[in-house]
Enzyme design. Structure first.
Site, PDB file in Angstrom:
ATOM      1  N   ARG A 118       0.823  -1.222   0.000  1.00  0.00           N
ATOM      2  CA  ARG A 118       0.000   0.000   0.000  1.00  0.00           C
ATOM      3  C   ARG A 118       0.854   1.267   0.000  1.00  0.00           C
ATOM      4  O   ARG A 118       0.462   2.293   0.574  1.00  0.00           O
ATOM      5  CB  ARG A 118      -0.971   0.011   1.183  1.00  0.00           C
ATOM      6  CG  ARG A 118      -2.069  -1.014   1.098  1.00  0.00           C
ATOM      7  CD  ARG A 118      -3.027  -0.886   2.254  1.00  0.00           C
ATOM      8  NE  ARG A 118      -2.367  -1.188   3.521  1.00  0.00           N
ATOM      9  CZ  ARG A 118      -2.769  -0.766   4.708  1.00  0.00           C
ATOM     10  NH1 ARG A 118      -3.839  -0.007   4.813  1.00  0.00           N
ATOM     11  NH2 ARG A 118      -2.107  -1.092   5.800  1.00  0.00           N
ATOM     12  N   TRP A 142       1.269   3.281  -2.318  1.00  0.00           N
ATOM     13  CA  TRP A 142       0.511   4.321  -3.028  1.00  0.00           C
ATOM     14  C   TRP A 142      -0.397   5.076  -2.056  1.00  0.00           C
ATOM     15  O   TRP A 142      -0.423   6.301  -2.040  1.00  0.00           O
ATOM     16  CB  TRP A 142      -0.304   3.632  -4.121  1.00  0.00           C
ATOM     17  CG  TRP A 142      -1.106   4.488  -5.034  1.00  0.00           C
ATOM     18  CD1 TRP A 142      -0.665   5.162  -6.139  1.00  0.00           C
ATOM     19  CD2 TRP A 142      -2.515   4.733  -4.960  1.00  0.00           C
ATOM     20  NE1 TRP A 142      -1.716   5.811  -6.744  1.00  0.00           N
ATOM     21  CE2 TRP A 142      -2.866   5.563  -6.036  1.00  0.00           C
ATOM     22  CE3 TRP A 142      -3.518   4.336  -4.080  1.00  0.00           C
ATOM     23  CZ2 TRP A 142      -4.166   5.994  -6.277  1.00  0.00           C
ATOM     24  CZ3 TRP A 142      -4.823   4.769  -4.309  1.00  0.00           C
ATOM     25  CH2 TRP A 142      -5.127   5.584  -5.396  1.00  0.00           C
ATOM     26  N   ILE A 186     -24.931   7.545  10.922  1.00  0.00           N
ATOM     27  CA  ILE A 186     -25.020   6.271  10.204  1.00  0.00           C
ATOM     28  C   ILE A 186     -24.370   5.126  10.960  1.00  0.00           C
ATOM     29  O   ILE A 186     -24.742   3.972  10.775  1.00  0.00           O
ATOM     30  CB  ILE A 186     -24.413   6.417   8.795  1.00  0.00           C
ATOM     31  CG1 ILE A 186     -25.158   7.520   8.027  1.00  0.00           C
ATOM     32  CG2 ILE A 186     -24.482   5.116   8.014  1.00  0.00           C
ATOM     33  CD1 ILE A 186     -26.657   7.337   7.970  1.00  0.00           C
ATOM     34  N   GLY A 187     -23.402   5.405  11.827  1.00  0.00           N
ATOM     35  CA  GLY A 187     -22.848   4.304  12.604  1.00  0.00           C
ATOM     36  C   GLY A 187     -21.490   4.565  13.201  1.00  0.00           C
ATOM     37  O   GLY A 187     -21.321   4.535  14.415  1.00  0.00           O
ATOM     38  N   SER A 188     -20.493   4.829  12.358  1.00  0.00           N
ATOM     39  CA  SER A 188     -19.126   4.934  12.873  1.00  0.00           C
ATOM     40  C   SER A 188     -18.776   6.377  13.202  1.00  0.00           C
ATOM     41  O   SER A 188     -19.276   7.319  12.583  1.00  0.00           O
ATOM     42  CB  SER A 188     -18.134   4.381  11.852  1.00  0.00           C
ATOM     43  OG  SER A 188     -18.243   5.069  10.624  1.00  0.00           O
ATOM     44  N   HIS A 240     -17.240  12.416   3.001  1.00  0.00           N
ATOM     45  CA  HIS A 240     -15.950  12.097   2.390  1.00  0.00           C
ATOM     46  C   HIS A 240     -15.103  13.335   2.128  1.00  0.00           C
ATOM     47  O   HIS A 240     -13.969  13.223   1.678  1.00  0.00           O
ATOM     48  CB  HIS A 240     -16.158  11.319   1.091  1.00  0.00           C
ATOM     49  CG  HIS A 240     -16.725   9.952   1.319  1.00  0.00           C
ATOM     50  ND1 HIS A 240     -18.084   9.709   1.320  1.00  0.00           N
ATOM     51  CD2 HIS A 240     -16.132   8.758   1.588  1.00  0.00           C
ATOM     52  CE1 HIS A 240     -18.283   8.427   1.559  1.00  0.00           C
ATOM     53  NE2 HIS A 240     -17.128   7.833   1.730  1.00  0.00           N
ATOM     54  N   CYS A 255     -23.013   9.092   5.368  1.00  0.00           N
ATOM     55  CA  CYS A 255     -22.419   7.776   5.598  1.00  0.00           C
ATOM     56  C   CYS A 255     -21.743   7.793   6.969  1.00  0.00           C
ATOM     57  O   CYS A 255     -21.843   8.775   7.712  1.00  0.00           O
ATOM     58  CB  CYS A 255     -21.419   7.466   4.478  1.00  0.00           C
ATOM     59  SG  CYS A 255     -21.095   5.706   4.228  1.00  0.00           S
TER      60      CYS A 255
END
Length: 762
Positions: free
Chosen positions: A16, A18, A435-437, A698, A730
C-alpha cells in the site's frame, strides 16, 4: 503464435505504498516533487513485475493519482467552474479538490464502477470547456519505454463509456458531446500513432450493458472517425464484466482487436463467437482468467475453453488475458503465511494470475506435457479446498435447503409497526441520528494494533473501547442528537469485523484492494459454509445503551453487502451464500433484541452495485437479495425498529426493491450527488421512514447550516416530514473529531430550523 496480455495492474503497491504516499501528500508531510517521485517508483515497479512474469502485452497508463475516470476528465479539461480552473494542465490542487472537495467547493460525485466495489469520480460536463490539457497515455508510454525499455500498450477509457458514465447533459445531447470530445480523442490517437505506438487499449465496458441500436450507431461513428484519423494505430477495443449483446455490430467496428470476457458472460460470448464467427483481420483478447476473484483457475477447463475458441480464432490471432483489470484483486499471495496452507494454495492474486496466463500460453505453445507438473499442482490445490470440512457443513446446507420454513416477512405492516414504535420511542419531528461509525483516530488504530500484536490484554483493549464509547455517547448527548450509535471503535472494516466472528470466513494479512481514492479495503474470503458462532455486537451496544437515556442503534452489516464486499467461493451460486450469511445474521439480530436493543440497523450499501449489467437479469438478483435481507430482519417484534443504509448508487433503478426490504427507516446518500436522488422520489412515492444524507462525509469541509437547510427543504418538497430523518451521508470513521463535531452541530441546528418550519404541516 498465441500471446499473453494484461488489462491493468493493482495501483496500490505491494504494501500500500501508493495509499501512504497520497495521504502523506494531502497532510503536507510530502512535497509535490517527492510525492510524484514515489508514485513513479510504484508505477514502474508494477511494470517490471509484469515483465518478469513474461506478459507480452503490458498495459501502461492504467496507473492513476486517484481514479482513471477523473484522469480522463482532467486530460480533457472537464473541470467544473466551482474549482476556479484557469485552463492548461490541471494542477494537483484542483485534481484532488475535484476528488475530495476543499473549503471552497464540494467534491464531484462518486459512484460505483459498474457492478464492482471500486468507486470512480463522476465527470461533470454541464459547465466545462473541453480541451486537451495533456496526453496522459502518451506520457505513460514514453516513461515505460525510456526507463524500462517496455513498449507498452497505452490504456484509456473509451469515449462512449466516458460519456455514458458522466453527468451534466440531457440524453438528447449525447450526440453534441460526442462532437465536442471526438476531436480530442482524435488528437490523442494521432499523437500516439506519430510516436510509433503499436497498440492502444480502449476500455469500453459500457458495451457489455444493455445498449440500444442508436447507441451502437454512435459507437460505430466514433470508431470510424478514430480509424480514419490514425489508421496505423492498432486499437484493442476492450469489453468486460459481461457479454456483449450487439456482438455482430461490435466485431464490425474498424478496430484491430476486440477483448471479450469469458468469465462473466462467458456462455453468451462463446455462443456469439461460434454462431457469428470472428473477423479474420482482428485479434481476439480472450479474457479467461477471472480478474475479479481470487481463486486459482481450473486450468484444465481454461485450456479446453481456449481450444474451443481456437476453432473460430486461430491461436496466432489470440491474446490470453484476464477478464478485466487486476485492480480488483490484491497484488500477491506471497505474504499470506498465516493462512491455512490448504486455503493459501487455492488462491491467486494479481501476480499469481499473471503466472496462470503465462502457464496457459506455454501449454498452448509447447503442449500440456511441458507444464504437467504445474497443472497437477493447481488441480490438487483446488481439490484439497473442495474437500475441506468447512465447505461441507450439513447443518448450514440443510437450513438453506429449508428456507421456506424461515420467516422472510415482518409479522405486521409498516403502518402497524410505526404506531407501536412511535409510542415506544416518542421521537420528535425530523429525528436526527448518524449512520454508525465515529472517527477512527490514530489512538484507536494504535490501540487495536497493540491488542492484535498481543501487547495489550483483552481487558486493556476492552477498557479502551469503552472509554471511546463513553466519550462519544456524551458528545452525542451534548450535540442534541435523538438516536445514538456506539461508534464502532472496535471495528476495522464493516465487513471484515463480522467475517472474523462468523465461521466460513478467512482473512489475509496483506490482501488489500482499492475502494476509492486512498481508501483500501481487505475483503474477507468466504471459502466455507457460513455459520453463526456467538453474539458479535451485543456487548458494546448494550454498554452504550447503559450510558444513555435515548435509544442506541445496534449496527450490523447486511448479507448482500457482506457478500458483495467479500471474495466469494466460486463452487456454488452467490444466492446460496447470501442465504447462509442472512441466517447467521438473523441470530445476531435476535440476540440484540433479546438484550433490550430496540433499534437495529442492518446496512446494505452494496445492494445496488450487485445488480447485473443486463437489465433482464435484474429481477432475479433483486428477488433473492431482498429475500436475504428480510431473512435476517423479519423475526423481530413490531416495536423493534429496523433501519438500513445505502450509499453512492443510482437508486432510481431500485426504488421498488428498496421498498420491498420493508425496513422501518432507510438512510440514503444524497448530498454528494447534489440532491439529484430527490428527483427519484418526485414520481415514486416512498411511504416508510427515510433519511437523505444532508452532508458529504468524504470531504474535509464543514458544511454550513444554510446548505443543510436547503437540502432538507428540497427533500421535504417530495417526502413526508412525518417520516423524514436527518443524518450525514455515511459513517464518519474517516473524518477528524473536530470536523465531525462541527458538522453534526450544524446538522442539529439546521434540524431545529426545519422543525419550526414544518411543525405546522404535521
Amino acid at each position: 503464435m498465441i500471446k499473453s496480455g494484461n488489462l491493468g495492474y493493482p495501483r496500490i503497491g505491494k504494501n500500500r505504498e501508493w495509499k501512504k504516499a497520497l495521504e502523506a501528500f494531502w497532510s503536507g508531510k510530502l512535497d509535490e516533487k517527492s510525492f510524484l517521485e514515489q508514485l513513479a517508483e510504484i508505477r514502474l515497479d508494477g511494470l517490471k513485475r509484469q515483465r518478469e512474469k513474461g506478459i507480452d502485452r503490458i498495459p501502461v497508463g492504467d496507473f492513476t493519482l486517484y481514479d482513471h475516470m477523473l484522469d480522463t476528465a482532467v486530460m480533457f479539461g472537464l473541470v467544473p467552474k466551482r474549482f476556479d480552473y484557469k485552463g492548461g494542465a490541471v494542477p494537483l490542487s484542483v485534481y484532488y479538490a475535484m476528488a475530495r472537495g476543499d473549503r471552497e467547493a464540494t467534491a464531484c460525485e462518486m459512484t460505483k464502477w459498474f457492478n464492482t466495489n471500486y468507486h470512480y469520480i463522476v465527470p461533470e460536463l454541464a459547465d466545462a470547456a473541453p480541451a486537451l490539457t495533456e496526453n496522459r497515455p502518451l506520457s505513460a508510454y514514453r516513461e515505460a519505454k525510456a526507463k524500462l525499455g517496455i513498449a507498452g500498450k497505452p490504456v484509456m477509457v473509451g469515449l462512449y463509456t466516458f460519456l455514458k458514465l458522466s453527468k451534466g447533459y440531457e440524453p438528447e445531447q449525447i450526440g453534441a458531446w460526442i462532437d465536442r470530445l471526438l476531436p480530442l480523442y482524435v488528437q490523442v490517437f494521432k499523437e500516439l500513432e506519430a510516436e510509433g505506438v503499436e497498440w492502444v487499449q480502449v476500455d469500453e465496458p459500457i458495451l457489455a450493458t444493455s445498449l440500444t441500436e442508436e447507441d451502437m450507431k454512435r459507437v460505430s461513428a466514433v470508431y470510424e472517425a478514430l480509424a480514419q484519423a490514425a489508421p496505423r494505430l492498432k486499437v484493442m477495443l476492450q469489453t468486460y464484466f459481461e457479454a456483449v449483446d450487439h456482438y455482430e455490430a461490435v466485431i464490425s467496428l474498424p478496430v484491430r482487436g476486440i477483448g471479450l470476457d469469458f468469465v462473466h458472460g462467458s456462455e453468451q460470448n462463446l455462443r456469439s463467437l461460434t454462431t457469428f464467427g470472428f473477423p479474420e483481420d482482428k485479434v481476439l483478447g480472450a479474457g479467461v482468467i477471472d480478474g475479479r476473484n481470487i481463486w486459482r483457475a481450473d486450468l484444465d477447463a481454461k485450456l479446453e475453453l481456449l481450444a474451443q475458441l481456437s476453432a473460430v480464432v486461430p491461436y496466432e490471432r489470440m491474446i490470453v488475458q484476464p477478464s478485466c483489470s487486476l485492480l480488483h484483486v490484491p497484488v500477491t499471495t506471497e505474504p499470506e503465511n498465516k493462512l491455512d496452507p490448504v486455503l493459501k494454495a487455492a488462491l491467486a492474486f494479481a501476480d499469481e494470475k499473471l503466472d496462470e496466463l503465462a502457464l496457459l500460453v506455454k501449454a498452448v505453445k509447447e503442449g500440456k506435457a511441458a507444464v504437467a507438473e504445474e497443472l497437477t499442482a493447481s488441480r490438487e490445490a483446488r481439490e484439497a479446498l473442495q474437500q475441506s470440512p468447512l465447505r461441507n457443513r450439513p447443518s448450514v446446507q440443510e437450513a438453506v435447503a429449508r428456507l421456506d420454513a424461515h420467516p422472510s416477512r415482518r409479522a405486521s405492516s409498516f403502518e402497524t409497526r410505526r404506531k407501536v414504535q412511535q409510542q415506544r420511542w416518542q421521537l420528535p419531528l425530523l429525528p436526527t441520528t448518524t449512520i454508525g461509525s465515529f472517527p477512527q483516530t490514530p489512538e484507536v488504530r494504535q490501540a487495536r494494533l497493540k491488542w492484535r500484536k498481543g501487547e495489550w490484554s483483552n481487558e486493556q483493549y476492552e477498557t479502551f473501547i469503552r472509554e471511546q464509547i463513553k466519550t462519544w455517547i456524551e458528545l452525542q448527548e451534548e450535540l442534541g442528537l435523538d438516536v445514538f450509535v456506539h461508534g464502532e471503535f472496535e471495528r476495522t472494516d464493516m465487513v471484515e469485523f463480522f467475517g472474523e466472528k462468523l465461521d466460513g470466513f478467512a482473512f489475509t494479512s496483506n490482501g488489500w484492494v482499492q475502494s476509492y481514492g486512498s481508501r483500501c479495503v481487505k475483503p474477507p474470503v468466504i471459502y466455507g459454509d457460513v455459520a453463526f458462532v456467538k453474539p458479535m455486537t451485543v456487548a458494546e451496544t448494550v454498554y452504550a445503551q447503559s450510558l444513555a437515556n435515548k435509544p442506541v442503534k445496534g449496527m450490523l452489516t447486511g448479507p448482500i453487502t457482506i457478500l458483495n464486499w467479500s471474495f466469494v467461493r466460486d463452487d456454488m451460486p452467490r444466492e446460496q451464500v447470501a442465504y447462509q450469511i442472512a441466517l447467521a445474521l438473523r441470530s445476531e439480530v435476535e440476540a440484540l433484541e433479546a438484550a433490550g436493543i430496540g433499534m437495529i440497523q442492518v446496512d446494505e450499501p452494496a445492494l445496488r452495485e450487485g445488480l447485473p449489467l443486463k437489465r433482464d437479469k435484474w429481477a432475479d438478483y433483486l428477488d433473492w437479495a431482498v429475500r436475504a435481507f428480510r431473512l435476517s430482519t423479519s423475526t423481530v417484534k413490531d416495536e423493534t425498529q429496523i433501519h438500513t443504509h445505502m450509499c453512492y448508487s443510482e437508486f432510481h433503478d431500485i426504488i421498488d426493491a428498496i421498498r420491498a426490504l420493508d425496513a422501518d427507516v432507510i438512510s440514503i446518500e444524497t448530498s454528494r450527488s447534489h440532491g439529484e436522488l430527490i428527483e427519484s422520489f418526485e414520481n415514486n412515492t416512498y411511504d416508510k421512514g427515510i433519511g437523505l444524507g444532508v452532508y458529504d462525509i468524504h470531504s474535509p469541509r464543514v458544511p454550513s447550516v444554510e446548505e443543510m437547510v436547503a437540502m432538507i427543504d428540497r427533500a421535504l418538497r417530495v417526502l413526508d416530514p412525518a417520516l423524514f430523518w436527518i443524518n450525514p451521508d455515511c459513517g464518519l470513521k474517516t473524518r477528524k473529531q473536530e470536523e465531525t463535531v462541527a458538522s453534526l452541530r450544524n446538522m442539529v441546528e439546521a434540524t431545529k430550523i426545519a422543525r419550526e418550519k414544518y411543525a405546522v404541516k404535521c
